[in-house]
Design a protein around this motif. Structure first.
Motif, PDB file in Angstrom:
ATOM      1  N   PRO A  68      -2.575  20.819  -0.025  1.00 34.59           N
ATOM      2  CA  PRO A  68      -1.504  20.946  -1.025  1.00 34.59           C
ATOM      3  C   PRO A  68      -0.753  22.261  -0.888  1.00 34.59           C
ATOM      4  CG  PRO A  68      -3.592  21.534  -2.016  1.00 34.59           C
ATOM      5  CD  PRO A  68      -3.894  21.145  -0.585  1.00 34.59           C
ATOM      6  N   ASN A  69       0.510  22.217  -1.255  1.00 30.24           N
ATOM      7  CA  ASN A  69       1.315  23.424  -1.429  1.00 30.24           C
ATOM      8  C   ASN A  69       1.569  23.550  -2.922  1.00 30.24           C
ATOM      9  OD1 ASN A  69       3.423  25.299  -1.754  1.00 30.24           O
ATOM     10  ND2 ASN A  69       4.269  24.850   0.272  1.00 30.24           N
ATOM     11  N   ALA A  70       0.853  24.428  -3.566  1.00 25.69           N
ATOM     12  CA  ALA A  70       0.866  24.511  -5.037  1.00 25.69           C
ATOM     13  C   ALA A  70       2.261  24.765  -5.588  1.00 25.69           C
ATOM     14  CB  ALA A  70      -0.099  25.598  -5.508  1.00 25.69           C
ATOM     15  N   ASP A  71       3.132  25.414  -4.808  1.00 26.02           N
ATOM     16  CA  ASP A  71       4.473  25.727  -5.296  1.00 26.02           C
ATOM     17  C   ASP A  71       5.397  24.516  -5.282  1.00 26.02           C
ATOM     18  OD1 ASP A  71       3.748  28.385  -5.647  1.00 26.02           O
ATOM     19  OD2 ASP A  71       4.316  28.922  -3.591  1.00 26.02           O
ATOM     20  N   LYS A  72       5.054  23.493  -4.488  1.00 23.28           N
ATOM     21  CA  LYS A  72       5.955  22.352  -4.334  1.00 23.28           C
ATOM     22  C   LYS A  72       5.367  21.042  -4.852  1.00 23.28           C
ATOM     23  CE  LYS A  72       8.364  24.211  -0.279  1.00 23.28           C
ATOM     24  NZ  LYS A  72       8.747  23.967   1.130  1.00 23.28           N
ATOM     25  N   LEU A  73       4.061  20.979  -4.983  1.00 25.32           N
ATOM     26  CA  LEU A  73       3.424  19.733  -5.405  1.00 25.32           C
ATOM     27  C   LEU A  73       3.471  19.612  -6.924  1.00 25.32           C
ATOM     28  CD1 LEU A  73       1.813  17.229  -4.504  1.00 25.32           C
ATOM     29  CD2 LEU A  73      -0.274  18.583  -4.772  1.00 25.32           C
ATOM     30  N   PRO A  74       4.102  18.569  -7.446  1.00 22.38           N
ATOM     31  CA  PRO A  74       4.152  18.402  -8.904  1.00 22.38           C
ATOM     32  C   PRO A  74       2.751  18.242  -9.489  1.00 22.38           C
ATOM     33  CG  PRO A  74       5.689  16.914  -7.793  1.00 22.38           C
ATOM     34  CD  PRO A  74       4.822  17.504  -6.731  1.00 22.38           C
ATOM     35  N   THR A  75       2.557  18.739 -10.692  1.00 21.95           N
ATOM     36  CA  THR A  75       1.268  18.557 -11.355  1.00 21.95           C
ATOM     37  C   THR A  75       1.144  17.117 -11.855  1.00 21.95           C
ATOM     38  OG1 THR A  75       2.177  19.314 -13.450  1.00 21.95           O
ATOM     39  CG2 THR A  75       1.120  20.959 -12.047  1.00 21.95           C
ATOM     40  N   GLY A  76      -0.082  16.717 -12.091  1.00 19.71           N
ATOM     41  CA  GLY A  76      -0.336  15.367 -12.573  1.00 19.71           C
ATOM     42  C   GLY A  76      -0.649  14.410 -11.437  1.00 19.71           C
ATOM     43  N   VAL A  77      -0.656  13.119 -11.784  1.00 21.19           N
ATOM     44  CA  VAL A  77      -1.031  12.069 -10.838  1.00 21.19           C
ATOM     45  C   VAL A  77       0.166  11.693  -9.969  1.00 21.19           C
ATOM     46  CG1 VAL A  77      -1.764   9.662 -10.639  1.00 21.19           C
ATOM     47  CG2 VAL A  77      -2.865  11.170 -12.303  1.00 21.19           C
ATOM     48  N   GLN A  78      -0.083  11.591  -8.670  1.00 18.90           N
ATOM     49  CA  GLN A  78       0.899  11.104  -7.713  1.00 18.90           C
ATOM     50  C   GLN A  78       0.252   9.994  -6.883  1.00 18.90           C
ATOM     51  OE1 GLN A  78       4.094  12.384  -7.599  1.00 18.90           O
ATOM     52  NE2 GLN A  78       3.534  13.740  -9.292  1.00 18.90           N
ATOM     53  N   MET A  79       1.076   9.121  -6.360  1.00 14.80           N
ATOM     54  CA  MET A  79       0.597   8.000  -5.566  1.00 14.80           C
ATOM     55  C   MET A  79       0.806   8.276  -4.079  1.00 14.80           C
ATOM     56  SD  MET A  79       1.806   3.999  -5.902  1.00 14.80           S
ATOM     57  CE  MET A  79       2.235   4.297  -7.623  1.00 14.80           C
ATOM     58  N   VAL A  80      -0.145   7.843  -3.272  1.00 15.33           N
ATOM     59  CA  VAL A  80      -0.018   7.946  -1.813  1.00 15.33           C
ATOM     60  C   VAL A  80      -0.142   6.539  -1.230  1.00 15.33           C
ATOM     61  CG1 VAL A  80      -0.868   8.998   0.306  1.00 15.33           C
ATOM     62  CG2 VAL A  80      -1.047  10.252  -1.856  1.00 15.33           C
ATOM     63  N   PRO A  81       0.980   5.846  -1.038  1.00 18.12           N
ATOM     64  CA  PRO A  81       0.908   4.536  -0.381  1.00 18.12           C
ATOM     65  C   PRO A  81       0.545   4.687   1.097  1.00 18.12           C
ATOM     66  CG  PRO A  81       2.956   4.786  -1.618  1.00 18.12           C
ATOM     67  CD  PRO A  81       2.336   6.147  -1.502  1.00 18.12           C
ATOM     68  N   MET A  82      -0.037   3.614   1.633  1.00 18.82           N
ATOM     69  CA  MET A  82      -0.396   3.578   3.051  1.00 18.82           C
ATOM     70  C   MET A  82       0.410   2.457   3.711  1.00 18.82           C
ATOM     71  SD  MET A  82      -4.535   4.214   2.764  1.00 18.82           S
ATOM     72  CE  MET A  82      -4.823   3.051   1.423  1.00 18.82           C
ATOM     73  N   ASP A  83       1.315   2.839   4.607  1.00 15.99           N
ATOM     74  CA  ASP A  83       2.173   1.884   5.304  1.00 15.99           C
ATOM     75  C   ASP A  83       1.404   1.369   6.520  1.00 15.99           C
ATOM     76  OD1 ASP A  83       4.262   0.608   6.813  1.00 15.99           O
ATOM     77  OD2 ASP A  83       5.690   1.692   5.563  1.00 15.99           O
ATOM     78  N   ILE A  84       1.161   0.058   6.561  1.00 20.44           N
ATOM     79  CA  ILE A  84       0.188  -0.515   7.487  1.00 20.44           C
ATOM     80  C   ILE A  84       0.857  -1.437   8.495  1.00 20.44           C
ATOM     81  CG2 ILE A  84      -1.872  -1.962   7.635  1.00 20.44           C
ATOM     82  CD1 ILE A  84      -2.343  -1.047   4.620  1.00 20.44           C
ATOM     83  N   THR A  85       0.497  -1.245   9.756  1.00 19.27           N
ATOM     84  CA  THR A  85       0.874  -2.157  10.830  1.00 19.27           C
ATOM     85  C   THR A  85      -0.396  -2.578  11.563  1.00 19.27           C
ATOM     86  OG1 THR A  85       2.999  -1.026  11.124  1.00 19.27           O
ATOM     87  CG2 THR A  85       2.258  -2.442  12.924  1.00 19.27           C
ATOM     88  N   LEU A  86      -0.576  -3.891  11.737  1.00 19.38           N
ATOM     89  CA  LEU A  86      -1.719  -4.420  12.489  1.00 19.38           C
ATOM     90  C   LEU A  86      -1.199  -5.224  13.666  1.00 19.38           C
ATOM     91  CD1 LEU A  86      -4.268  -5.770   9.837  1.00 19.38           C
ATOM     92  CD2 LEU A  86      -4.236  -3.547  10.946  1.00 19.38           C
ATOM     93  N   ASP A  87      -1.645  -4.874  14.848  1.00 16.06           N
ATOM     94  CA  ASP A  87      -1.264  -5.612  16.060  1.00 16.06           C
ATOM     95  C   ASP A  87       0.237  -5.879  16.112  1.00 16.06           C
ATOM     96  OD1 ASP A  87      -3.886  -5.648  16.945  1.00 16.06           O
ATOM     97  OD2 ASP A  87      -4.332  -7.572  15.997  1.00 16.06           O
TER      98      ASP A  87
END
Length: 633
Positions: free
Chosen positions: A598-617
């Motif tokens: 994390p970069n504490a100066d730029k990361l908003p406080t609270g909950v954030q979502m991290v989606p995972m973009d998936i490609t299979l074969d």
């Protein structure tokens, strides 16, 4: 080499990307979903957006601006490209329920989930919103006609794949077309199962979907334009077939016993009353709750020495527990409770944890269950202990057992076996007691063996990590092998003479597997069933400082599977690596460590979502799964 092959597959698919015209007047672009473009002069209306790559290619078909995007539903792979839109030019429309999810996505990703959270199955959210809010400029109502440059688009409410799913019916050149979102995949199949699983085995989502399919079938649609898969040219015929399949599927999906009467049954004829409040005797050394406490979790073996072993304990007040213990000491010879065995990961089976710890009780369970008790927030599963608001958030396990263990307790041999079913994270305890082979099965099997109409399965719920051939079928085969005289389910369920019941349970599991395979489009149906084939541990990650997360990729195929998983990180968060590329062997899982910085100066406080973009074969699925982080001040 593996990374190079995966990258070449992706580049090849991008190079082949071009507009198609499945029907006159409609252009189709394919990325993370099917994007449909209606064109008038140099302006366009787009139905679903995918990853937004269509925006760079619209000039190829003479489009200079997108005036409207209509969303059939909120799912990320349909709208993950929304940040690329020029919102000074482009407006977005969706239904009211989808607007709520699209505009307030983090409302549906809880750091402290609870059973009653909206759009959740006992705390596990079944909506998959975008990481960044999407402002909705116009709310569309059922039956409304949306007019745009000569196109009259009728909005048809079709929930089921999504809570506020909407189809768009277009009359064009004498033909009736419909953009149907995820309602149906070509072949009269479901787009996936996990988006329709809205409750705990009572078919709320399935019933909504079935009604929507029937509604669309009545409209005389010639061609359906789905969000995934091929264009459906014989739409009405397929919708009618699909409706029949869903109706046929329902009896094998809903619980295999009369759940509404579970808490209304009278005394079991195999039990005897005792002088202890609420307690009845099953065999000379085995006790359980009587019918006035139906649905609660409590059973106990009392050895000749007066030492007791509890089998689950939860869902009733501490004061009741104190009275029961006092009565059992006075009337049934109890001297002390040594341990409480936990049948599976769900919190309602140990809500009395603090009160029992006060009595010196130790807690036992199997290794695959222990971490779900000790770190429930690390998982995105239903019914974790924190969801019960029981006054504590986790439970420390004192003795961790392994499948196949046989332990000695007060002269008895206690056998521990892995017994999945309702959830992957279950175990069975069995022993010879009072001349009977008795097996404790948790929540896998409920009902009355004497009723031939019952097959006894408790609840099909994919969010329990419960693929049927890895769960209920395993449980059924285990019980057939054990041939118990008595099965004791949790929640006060006693089953005597269960052999034929277990056979029906087994046959149901095989039938359910066949029906899911017939309903889902992938040859390996599990990709459409399991909401965890790419998953993160912990699911909830505290990034007050650098942290580590394990991303697990599962391969259900008989051949090696190439994957690319790209983390979509919020501002102020870096990952090393941010993209995972590699190969997972046949029928296996592989986990990859990722460091979050994390970069504490730029990361908003609270909950954030991290989606995972998936490609299979080489097939792009998009941001279908996620995990969440929390930054603190």
């Amino acid at each position: 080499m593996i990374r190079l092959i995966t990258t070449l597959l992706i580049l090849q698919s991008l190079a082949l990307a071009e507009f198609q015209q499945p029907v006159p007047g409609v252009q189709l672009w394919q990325d993370t979903c099917n994007v449909y473009v209606l064109k008038h002069e140099d302006a366009a209306l787009v139905i679903n957006l995918g990853d937004g790559s269509v925006l760079k290619h619209l000039t190829e078909i003479g489009v200079k601006r997108v005036e409207w995007v209509l969303l059939t539903d909120h799912h990320r792979e349909l709208c993950q490209g929304a940040p690329k839109l020029d919102r000074t030019v482009t407006k977005v429309a969706a239904s009211a329920d989808e607007k709520e999810v699209l505009e307030s996505p983090l409302s549906f990703r809880k750091w402290h989930p609870r059973l009653g959270d909206k759009f959740s199955v006992h705390g596990a959210s079944y909506v998959r919103p975008p990481a960044v809010p999407v402002k909705i400029d116009r709310v569309l109502a059922d039956g409304e006609v949306f007019t745009w440059n000569g196109f009259d688009i009728t909005c048809v409410s079709t929930p089921g794949h999504s809570p506020g799913g909407m189809s768009f019916v277009i009359k064009h050149d004498g033909r009736t077309l419909a953009c149907t979102g995820g309602v149906m995949h070509d072949g009269a199949k479901m787009t996936n199962w996990f988006d329709t699983e809205w409750d705990y085995g009572f078919a709320k989502g399935l019933d909504a979907l079935t009604a929507s399919v029937q509604k669309l079938a009545a409209l005389g649609i010639e061609t359906a334009l789905p969000s995934q898969g091929p264009v459906i040219l014989d739409a009405t015929k397929q919708l009618e077939t699909y409706h029949q399949k869903l109706v046929s599927f329902r009896p094998d999906y809903i619980r295999g016993y009369p759940v509404d009467t579970l808490s209304k049954r009278g005394p079991h004829p195999a039990t005897q009353p005792t002088k202890a409040h609420y307690i009845v005797q099953v065999t000379p050394h085995l006790y359980m709750f009587g019918p006035e406490m139906a649905g609660k979790n409590f059973a106990m073996i009392i050895a000749d020495s007066g030492h007791g072993l509890l089998l689950d304990c939860g869902l009733f007040p501490k004061l009741v527990l104190e009275r029961i213990i006092s009565d059992m000491k006075e009337h049934l010879g109890l001297k002390q409770i040594d341990a409480c065995w936990i049948s599976h990961s769900h919190g309602d089976h140990f809500t009395l944890f603090p009160a029992l710890k006060d009595h010196g009780v130790k807690f036992w369970t199997m290794d695959t269950i222990a971490d779900k008790c000790e770190n429930p927030r690390f998982y995105d599963y239903p019914a974790m202990i924190g969801a019960y608001n029981a006054g504590f958030e986790k439970a420390k396990i004192d003795r961790i057992l392994k499948a196949g263990d046989v332990i000695e307790w007060e002269g008895y041999k206690l056998h521990i076996d892995w017994m999945p079913g309702q959830t992957e994270f279950g175990n069975a305890l069995w022993l010879e007691l009072d001349g009977k082979k008795i097996v404790f099965t948790g929540d896998n099997l409920f009902g009355d063996p004497s009723d031939p109409a019952q097959n006894g399965h408790e609840c099909v719920n994919a969010r329990n990590s419960a693929i049927i051939e890895e769960g209920y079928l395993v449980a059924a085969k285990c019980l057939q092998k054990l041939q118990p005289d008595i099965i004791m389910g949790a929640h006060g369920v006693l089953m005597t003479e269960p052999a034929a019941f277990v056979d029906r349970f087994h046959d149901w599991a095989l039938r359910a597997i066949r029906k899911y395979k017939a309903l889902l489009p992938d040859a390996n149906y599990e990709y459409g069933y399991d909401p965890y084939w790419v998953s993160a541990y912990p699911y909830r990650v505290d990034v007050a400082q650098p942290a580590e997360v394990n991303i697990t990729v599962r391969n259900f195929r008989d051949t090696p599977q190439q994957h690319r998983v790209a983390l979509q990180l919020p501002p102020g968060l870096k990952a090393n690596p941010a993209v995972l590329e590699g190969t997972v062997g046949p029928k296996s899982r592989q986990s990859f460590k990722v460091k979050l910085i994390p970069n504490a100066d730029k990361l908003p406080t609270g909950v954030q979502m991290v989606p995972m973009d998936i490609t299979l074969d080489g097939k792009r699925y998009g941001q279908i799964f996620d995990f969440i982080i929390q930054a603190r001040e």
